[in-house]
Design an enzyme around this catalytic site. Structure first.
Site, short mmCIF file in Angstrom:
data_model
loop_
_atom_site.label_atom_id
_atom_site.label_comp_id
_atom_site.label_asym_id
_atom_site.label_seq_id
_atom_site.Cartn_x
_atom_site.Cartn_y
_atom_site.Cartn_z
N LYS A 115 -24.64 4.35 -16.12
CA LYS A 115 -23.47 5.23 -16.22
C LYS A 115 -23.31 5.77 -17.64
O LYS A 115 -22.98 6.93 -17.85
CB LYS A 115 -22.20 4.48 -15.79
CG LYS A 115 -22.10 4.28 -14.29
CD LYS A 115 -21.60 5.54 -13.61
CE LYS A 115 -21.91 5.71 -12.14
NZ LYS A 115 -21.87 4.58 -11.28
N LYS A 196 -32.87 11.50 -3.31
CA LYS A 196 -31.97 10.89 -2.33
C LYS A 196 -30.93 11.93 -1.90
O LYS A 196 -30.39 12.64 -2.76
CB LYS A 196 -31.29 9.70 -3.02
CG LYS A 196 -30.56 8.77 -2.11
CD LYS A 196 -30.10 7.53 -2.85
CE LYS A 196 -28.97 6.89 -2.07
NZ LYS A 196 -28.39 5.74 -2.70
N LYS A 199 -24.34 14.51 -2.39
CA LYS A 199 -23.54 15.69 -2.71
C LYS A 199 -23.90 16.27 -4.06
O LYS A 199 -24.04 17.47 -4.22
CB LYS A 199 -22.07 15.28 -2.73
CG LYS A 199 -21.41 15.61 -1.44
CD LYS A 199 -20.00 16.07 -1.61
CE LYS A 199 -19.64 16.82 -0.35
NZ LYS A 199 -18.64 16.23 0.42
#
Ligand code: ADP
Length: 329
Positions: A115, A196, A199
């Site tokens: 992250k 993958k 969205k």
């Protein structure tokens, strides 16, 4: 709640309309688990805040996602379906459990490091505490079992450690140490055939598309890159259209494509048209249920409100036990 084999908890961030990746990788399993377990499924909107910059989307995304889950077969009369922030005890438990969590363990987690790499401009405090909040989610609702794929095992192991530390330091066994239910989750690739489906990659095939929209998006799918012309033989083993056929088509279709693609007996356009047809057939009942449910926009919020009410009963019990164990009476 009546006891079945135990209680399952799983959460997913409100990402809006669900796609085939969500369906094959999560929702289908959620639906099946209802037969054996008491299920608690949570739309984790607080978790979403750690990464989402468009906060105004949370409400709409939540409603769209819940609608997809219900249309796919979640049964709200037996399963608890709710929104994380609607049960505020989770933040209380998160704070308490954070006192039993070494900071170094959190900053060492590979998911935290990912992250930091992905959003260097937004390394917020919530991002560090994400696994503690996840531990609070699981333990607050007394879950025995959490379905996890290989990439989430470290988070569940982390949750188990926090529970053990809490028990050791308070001398009271009030929380359930959750077990992993290892499940083979397929990784569904997107229309680009490379990454993958998701969205953020803009390569998704949404469940709630119309049949025409499905045909259109399936037509954009990337196939075997070596196959340039209709007459070239193809390799179904490297083609994502074939991979999706394996989930949605009959065994006759699958062996026909496997055989014919290799000798150019079937072209990519025919193969995609057949996939779109099979997807539309498979998703028709889902789509009918979805439009039926969507006629009453209040319905989904009523389900989520009722879920939160039932979840609060368990949460209030747990938080009272935890506070008593921690000396916070
Ligand atoms: P989250 O960030 O909560 O995982 P996602 O929308 O990324 O939210 O995923 C929700 C669920 O759907 C997760 O269980 C995830 O593993 C599954 N999922 C998402 N995309 C895919 C995919 N392309 N293939 C398989 N499973 C997927």
């Amino acid at each position: 709640m009546s006891k079945k084999k135990g209680r399952v908890f799983s959460g997913a961030r409100p990402t809006g309309r669900q796609h085939l990746g969500n369906y094959l990788g999560a929702i289908r399993n959620y639906v099946e688990l209802q037969a054996e377990y008491d299920c608690v499924y949570c739309i984790v909107d607080l978790h979403a805040m750690t990464t989402l910059d468009q906060l105004h989307r949370i409400r709409l995304n939540t409603a769209e996602m819940a609608l997809d889950w219900l249309a796919a077969g979640l049964r709200p009369e037996e399963t608890i379906l709710f929104v994380q922030s609607h049960v505020p005890q989770v933040t209380e438990l998160h704070t308490i459990l954070s006192m039993f969590t070494p900071l170094g363990k959190l900053t060492d987690l590979p998911t935290f490091k990912d992250k930091v790499r992905l959003q260097p401009q937004n390394i917020n405090y919530g991002l560090v505490g994400y696994p503690v909040l996840m531990t609070a989610d699981i333990t607050l609702y007394k879950a025995d079992v959490v379905p996890v794929g290989v990439d989430q095992e470290s988070h569940l192991e982390f949750a188990r450690e926090v529970v053990r530390t809490f028990h050791y330091r308070t001398g009271r066994q009030v929380l359930i140490e959750p077990q992993m239910k290892n499940t083979e989750f397929p990784k569904v690739l997107g229309t680009d055939g490379k990454r993958k489906m998701g969205k953020s990659e803009d390569n998704q095939i949404e469940l709630a598309l119309t049949p025409k929209e499905t045909e259109k998006v399936v037509r954009t799918m990337v196939t075997d890159p070596q196959r340039q012309r209709r007459d070239d033989p193809g390799d179904p083993d490297v083609c994502n259209v074939f991979t999706l056929h394996k989930s949605f088509s009959s065994s006759d279709d699958i062996s026909m494509i496997d055989r014919e693609c290799r000798k150019a007996g079937i072209g990519c356009v025919d193969c995609k048209n057949l996939l779109a047809k099979r997807l539309n057939e498979h998703l028709q009942p889902f789509r009918e249920r979805r439009s039926e449910l969507a006629k009453d926009p209040q319905y989904v919020w009523e389900v989520l409100e009722d879920g939160a009410r039932r979840a609060t009963i368990v949460a209030a019990e747990t938080i009272a036990e935890v506070k008593a164990a921690a000396g916070l009476t």
